[in-house]
Enzyme design. Structure first.
Site, PDB file in Angstrom:
ATOM      1  N   TYR A  37       0.775  -1.231   0.000  1.00 31.37           N
ATOM      2  CA  TYR A  37       0.000   0.000   0.000  1.00 31.37           C
ATOM      3  C   TYR A  37       0.812   1.290   0.000  1.00 31.37           C
ATOM      4  CZ  TYR A  37      -3.966  -3.025   0.523  1.00 31.37           C
ATOM      5  OH  TYR A  37      -4.906  -3.992   0.287  1.00 31.37           O
ATOM      6  N   PHE A  53     -12.038  -3.395  10.657  1.00 31.34           N
ATOM      7  CA  PHE A  53     -13.019  -3.226   9.601  1.00 31.34           C
ATOM      8  C   PHE A  53     -12.494  -3.865   8.325  1.00 31.34           C
ATOM      9  CE2 PHE A  53     -10.491   0.651  10.000  1.00 31.34           C
ATOM     10  CZ  PHE A  53      -9.991   0.831   8.714  1.00 31.34           C
TER      11      PHE A  53
END
Length: 409
Positions: A123, A409
């Site tokens: 990322y 999440f």
């Protein structure tokens, strides 16, 4: 065959989610977990990459708010469910999904994108920087004792069923938001996801246990944990695994820690995700027998640099021009003047000479106040142009407490 990228239709969710499960090891969760994930899903925020009728790529996000330095919250996109099928690697699918997703987040007016990185190496090239660290501990409670602060004995502990105590748990969690950056405001139904208790969640341990801490009849803390019993020739040596612990004030925190350390027939307390400045570390008799280890936590990416920097508070007044590099989201590239004091912050484009130069990735790392601009400069990731600018700006970006992400999440 050309890969098609599109927003998901509700009728395609099973196939999309099945691809996520396969990418993350292929072991499906309990039906209750799958159904709950469907319930909390925002279908208009899911992207699927399709090779004909086959789903070969997934990415999604949730419309959260995150606590930021200064005691307030800012809108963020909680990025989740990112995967590419093993059969379709090295075709640019991930890059195209990240491009589509960040464009969409910008259009929604969310200045931040935040994620948990399954593989950190992925990322950074999309502008995400490690912004929080988490503490892992495995405490030998047979050899480690606690010296608790004054007031601890005034805390009453009582067992409760997690679902029946849910309102108290959420109220205590919400009280922590203003004090610690990185915590996420719960969306509807996410509270029940935190206490889901299927056999898969239990992992061979007990059902989820809950203890409430009360002071003068008011709930001021809780611990959610599981017991993993174990016996050998020397006797019982079970493990307590702490899923979550939140407390208002040092006495409540210490009372809960003392309880967890003293559970019968156990000799180890495992804490897989705690803030790096967790207070119990200063109460233990032998920190070396706590097997402390730091781990990377939340990764932050400013989607709109000006709005993101204006949304948080600063520890000291600052007036600095940042020269920001952002090849993936070029609307962020260039010079920005950040001016902040006790009244608030403004961050706008400027033609003035730069004081510091850095990429959007470093800006994301420093955003929550847990990674300093000084340490990034020492790594060669931030360049000081105007003498003295680094020290002043690093101080302003810092925080009094370590940011922490306890909300998955």
């Amino acid at each position: 065959m050309t890969t098609e990228l599109r927003v998901l239709k509700p009728s395609e969710w099973d196939k999309w989610y099945g691809n996520v499960v396969l990418a993350f090891g292929g072991v499906a969760g309990a039906p209750e977990h799958t159904e709950m994930m469907r319930t909390i899903t925002h279908f208009d925020r899911l992207i699927g990459a399709w090779d004909g009728a086959e789903c070969v790529g997934t990415a999604g996000s949730f419309p959260f708010r995150v606590s930021v330095p200064g005691g307030t919250t800012a809108p963020m996109a909680g990025v989740s469910g990112v995967s590419v099928a093993a059969t379709h690697r090295r075709r640019g699918i991930l890059t195209s999904m990240m491009r589509r997703q960040l464009d969409d987040i910008r259009e929604r007016g969310e200045p931040l994108a935040v994620l948990w990185a399954s593989e950190p190496v992925i990322y950074g090239r999309f502008g995400y920087g490690m912004a929080t660290r988490q503490l892992k501990a495995s405490i030998d409670t047979g050899r480690v004792s606690l010296a608790v602060p004054e007031g601890t004995d005034g805390i009453r502990l009582r067992r409760a069923k997690p679902d029946e105590a849910l309102a108290d748990l959420e109220a205590i969690y919400a009280r922590q938001l203003a004090d610690r950056p990185g915590m996420i405001v719960r969306l509807p139904d996410w509270d029940r996801l935190q206490i889901l208790d299927t056999p898969a969640d239990q992992g061979g341990g007990s059902p989820l246990q809950c203890v409430l801490a009360e002071r003068d009849g008011e709930a001021v803390g809780y611990a959610l944990y599981r017991l993993h019993p174990s016996w050998d020739d020397s006797g019982a040596n079970g493990t307590v695994t702490v899923q979550d612990l939140q407390a208002v004030g040092a006495p409540a925190h210490a009372a809960l820690a003392r309880f967890l350390f003293g559970i019968d027939l156990t000799s180890t307390v495992n804490m897989p995700n705690r803030p790096v400045d967790d207070g119990w570390q200063h109460l233990v008799s032998d920190v070396r027998r706590c097997s402390l280890r730091q781990w990377d936590g939340l990764y932050v990416r400013p989607v709109e640099v000006g709005a993101a920097l204006a949304a948080r508070g600063y520890r000291a007044p600052v007036d600095v021009v940042l020269d920001v590099e952002d090849a993936f989201c070029p609307w962020n590239a260039g010079r920005w003047r950040l001016s902040a004091d006790a009244e608030g912050a403004v961050c706008e484009r400027t033609s003035d000479a730069a004081d510091l130069a850095l990429s959007v990735r470093e800006l994301g790392s420093a955003y929550l106040g847990g990674v300093t601009l000084r340490e990034l400069a020492d790594a060669g990731r931030v360049r000081e142009i105007a003498p003295g600018a680094l020290a002043r700006t690093s101080l302003a970006f810092g925080g009094e407490v370590a940011p922490w992400g306890p909300h998955n999440f």
